[in-house]
Design a protein around this motif. Structure first.
Motif, PDB file in Angstrom:
ATOM      1  N   ALA A  41      -4.399  -9.720  28.299  1.00 17.17           N
ATOM      2  CA  ALA A  41      -3.373 -10.692  28.682  1.00 17.17           C
ATOM      3  C   ALA A  41      -3.553 -12.001  27.907  1.00 17.17           C
ATOM      4  O   ALA A  41      -2.578 -12.578  27.407  1.00 17.17           O
ATOM      5  N   GLU A  42      -4.808 -12.444  27.800  1.00 19.28           N
ATOM      6  CA  GLU A  42      -5.074 -13.679  27.048  1.00 19.28           C
ATOM      7  C   GLU A  42      -4.712 -13.510  25.579  1.00 19.28           C
ATOM      8  O   GLU A  42      -4.151 -14.411  24.963  1.00 19.28           O
ATOM      9  N   SER A  43      -5.038 -12.357  25.038  1.00 17.96           N
ATOM     10  CA  SER A  43      -4.715 -12.072  23.647  1.00 17.96           C
ATOM     11  C   SER A  43      -3.204 -12.086  23.421  1.00 17.96           C
ATOM     12  O   SER A  43      -2.724 -12.631  22.418  1.00 17.96           O
ATOM     13  N   THR A  44      -2.465 -11.516  24.355  1.00 17.24           N
ATOM     14  CA  THR A  44      -1.007 -11.487  24.258  1.00 17.24           C
ATOM     15  C   THR A  44      -0.430 -12.900  24.270  1.00 17.24           C
ATOM     16  O   THR A  44       0.418 -13.251  23.446  1.00 17.24           O
ATOM     17  N   VAL A  45      -0.907 -13.717  25.195  1.00 18.55           N
ATOM     18  CA  VAL A  45      -0.408 -15.091  25.311  1.00 18.55           C
ATOM     19  C   VAL A  45      -0.784 -15.901  24.067  1.00 18.55           C
ATOM     20  O   VAL A  45       0.046 -16.646  23.525  1.00 18.55           O
ATOM     21  N   ASN A  46      -2.009 -15.740  23.590  1.00 22.51           N
ATOM     22  CA  ASN A  46      -2.425 -16.453  22.373  1.00 22.51           C
ATOM     23  C   ASN A  46      -1.586 -16.021  21.167  1.00 22.51           C
ATOM     24  O   ASN A  46      -1.216 -16.849  20.336  1.00 22.51           O
ATOM     25  N   GLY A  47      -1.282 -14.737  21.082  1.00 21.95           N
ATOM     26  CA  GLY A  47      -0.430 -14.231  20.007  1.00 21.95           C
ATOM     27  C   GLY A  47       0.969 -14.814  20.079  1.00 21.95           C
ATOM     28  O   GLY A  47       1.556 -15.200  19.066  1.00 21.95           O
ATOM     29  N   ARG A  48       1.501 -14.899  21.303  1.00 24.32           N
ATOM     30  CA  ARG A  48       2.829 -15.499  21.485  1.00 24.32           C
ATOM     31  C   ARG A  48       2.820 -16.962  21.057  1.00 24.32           C
ATOM     32  O   ARG A  48       3.747 -17.421  20.393  1.00 24.32           O
ATOM     33  N   LEU A  49       1.788 -17.684  21.473  1.00 26.15           N
ATOM     34  CA  LEU A  49       1.702 -19.106  21.127  1.00 26.15           C
ATOM     35  C   LEU A  49       1.616 -19.303  19.610  1.00 26.15           C
ATOM     36  O   LEU A  49       2.234 -20.208  19.059  1.00 26.15           O
TER      37      LEU A  49
ATOM     38  N   ASP B  84     -13.939 -14.622  37.301  1.00 27.98           N
ATOM     39  CA  ASP B  84     -14.211 -13.261  36.830  1.00 27.98           C
ATOM     40  C   ASP B  84     -13.876 -12.259  37.930  1.00 27.98           C
ATOM     41  O   ASP B  84     -14.158 -12.489  39.102  1.00 27.98           O
ATOM     42  N   GLY B  85     -13.265 -11.181  37.508  1.00 24.72           N
ATOM     43  CA  GLY B  85     -12.959 -10.117  38.453  1.00 24.72           C
ATOM     44  C   GLY B  85     -11.606 -10.250  39.130  1.00 24.72           C
ATOM     45  O   GLY B  85     -11.193  -9.340  39.848  1.00 24.72           O
ATOM     46  N   GLU B  86     -10.918 -11.383  38.935  1.00 30.69           N
ATOM     47  CA  GLU B  86      -9.596 -11.517  39.549  1.00 30.69           C
ATOM     48  C   GLU B  86      -8.598 -10.653  38.779  1.00 30.69           C
ATOM     49  O   GLU B  86      -8.731 -10.443  37.584  1.00 30.69           O
ATOM     50  N   THR B  87      -7.609 -10.178  39.495  1.00 28.08           N
ATOM     51  CA  THR B  87      -6.648  -9.236  38.929  1.00 28.08           C
ATOM     52  C   THR B  87      -5.454  -9.978  38.319  1.00 28.08           C
ATOM     53  O   THR B  87      -4.942 -10.933  38.893  1.00 28.08           O
ATOM     54  N   ILE B  88      -5.032  -9.482  37.167  1.00 29.59           N
ATOM     55  CA  ILE B  88      -3.843 -10.010  36.504  1.00 29.59           C
ATOM     56  C   ILE B  88      -2.809  -8.896  36.489  1.00 29.59           C
ATOM     57  O   ILE B  88      -3.120  -7.744  36.183  1.00 29.59           O
ATOM     58  N   TYR B  89      -1.577  -9.279  36.830  1.00 27.25           N
ATOM     59  CA  TYR B  89      -0.480  -8.316  36.803  1.00 27.25           C
ATOM     60  C   TYR B  89       0.557  -8.774  35.790  1.00 27.25           C
ATOM     61  O   TYR B  89       0.811  -9.958  35.630  1.00 27.25           O
ATOM     62  N   LYS B  90       1.160  -7.785  35.142  1.00 27.50           N
ATOM     63  CA  LYS B  90       2.207  -8.055  34.166  1.00 27.50           C
ATOM     64  C   LYS B  90       3.497  -7.436  34.684  1.00 27.50           C
ATOM     65  O   LYS B  90       3.503  -6.273  35.104  1.00 27.50           O
ATOM     66  N   LEU B  91       4.554  -8.230  34.668  1.00 27.71           N
ATOM     67  CA  LEU B  91       5.849  -7.750  35.132  1.00 27.71           C
ATOM     68  C   LEU B  91       6.550  -7.013  33.992  1.00 27.71           C
ATOM     69  O   LEU B  91       6.831  -7.590  32.944  1.00 27.71           O
ATOM     70  N   ILE B  92       6.791  -5.727  34.193  1.00 25.25           N
ATOM     71  CA  ILE B  92       7.511  -4.913  33.209  1.00 25.25           C
ATOM     72  C   ILE B  92       8.697  -4.313  33.946  1.00 25.25           C
ATOM     73  O   ILE B  92       8.545  -3.392  34.744  1.00 25.25           O
ATOM     74  N   GLY B  93       9.882  -4.873  33.666  1.00 20.84           N
ATOM     75  CA  GLY B  93      11.071  -4.456  34.407  1.00 20.84           C
ATOM     76  C   GLY B  93      10.877  -4.826  35.867  1.00 20.84           C
ATOM     77  O   GLY B  93      10.465  -5.934  36.185  1.00 20.84           O
ATOM     78  N   PRO B  94      11.120  -3.896  36.790  1.00 22.79           N
ATOM     79  CA  PRO B  94      10.950  -4.198  38.214  1.00 22.79           C
ATOM     80  C   PRO B  94       9.540  -3.896  38.741  1.00 22.79           C
ATOM     81  O   PRO B  94       9.298  -3.980  39.927  1.00 22.79           O
ATOM     82  N   VAL B  95       8.604  -3.558  37.840  1.00 22.59           N
ATOM     83  CA  VAL B  95       7.278  -3.092  38.253  1.00 22.59           C
ATOM     84  C   VAL B  95       6.185  -4.059  37.806  1.00 22.59           C
ATOM     85  O   VAL B  95       6.210  -4.583  36.697  1.00 22.59           O
ATOM     86  N   LEU B  96       5.225  -4.298  38.682  1.00 27.67           N
ATOM     87  CA  LEU B  96       4.034  -5.070  38.328  1.00 27.67           C
ATOM     88  C   LEU B  96       2.923  -4.106  37.970  1.00 27.67           C
ATOM     89  O   LEU B  96       2.547  -3.244  38.761  1.00 27.67           O
ATOM     90  N   LEU B  97       2.388  -4.243  36.753  1.00 26.30           N
ATOM     91  CA  LEU B  97       1.290  -3.381  36.310  1.00 26.30           C
ATOM     92  C   LEU B  97       0.035  -4.216  36.139  1.00 26.30           C
ATOM     93  O   LEU B  97       0.080  -5.343  35.648  1.00 26.30           O
ATOM     94  N   LYS B  98      -1.076  -3.619  36.528  1.00 24.01           N
ATOM     95  CA  LYS B  98      -2.367  -4.284  36.376  1.00 24.01           C
ATOM     96  C   LYS B  98      -2.683  -4.405  34.889  1.00 24.01           C
ATOM     97  O   LYS B  98      -2.409  -3.488  34.111  1.00 24.01           O
TER      98      LYS B  98
END
Length: 126
Positions: A71-79, A51-65
């Motif tokens: 993030a879990e919802s996105t991955v579950n949706g993809r799966l 809990d509390g650890e940071t997740i970053y998403k790579l969008i183009g050349p930028v990492l966004l928090k």
């Protein structure tokens, strides 16, 4: 005889198109399976996070928090989407394989009838 050759040519072309379609479908299925494995790996990594650890998403050349739940919802949706696509492709594979077998049978029948038609005049002359 030319009519039989034309029919055989058309059947062979159809057969080749079906083979190409089958190969494209297999390739698409393999790509989806790779994506599925990649997303399952990400899902496992999410489970290791504290809990509390940071997740970053790579969008183009930028990492966004990004929020963990999002993030879990996105991955579950993809799966879920990948699973449905794999299922759809597997149905398409079965259908295409059935069509290939049918076309192969048609080709064999036409070849057999051509051989039989070609053999009759020869035996009549003997």
């Amino acid at each position: 005889m030319a009519e039989i050759q034309a029919k055989l040519q058309a059947l062979s072309e159809d057969y080749q198109k079906l083979q190409n379609d089958l190969q494209e479908t297999v390739t698409a299925r393999q790509k989806l399976e790779a994506q599925k494995q990649e997303n399952l790996g990400v899902q496992k990594e999410f489970n290791k996070l504290k809990d509390g650890e940071t997740i970053y998403k790579l969008i183009g050349p930028v990492l966004l928090k990004q929020d963990k739940t999002e993030a879990e919802s996105t991955v579950n949706g993809r799966l879920e989407f990948i699973g449905k696509e794999i299922s759809r492709l597997e149905d398409h594979l079965k259908d295409t394989q059935a069509k290939i077998e049918k076309k192969k049978t048609e080709i064999i029948q036409v070849q057999s009838s051509a051989q039989a038609a070609g053999a009759k005049p020869v035996s009549a002359r003997a």
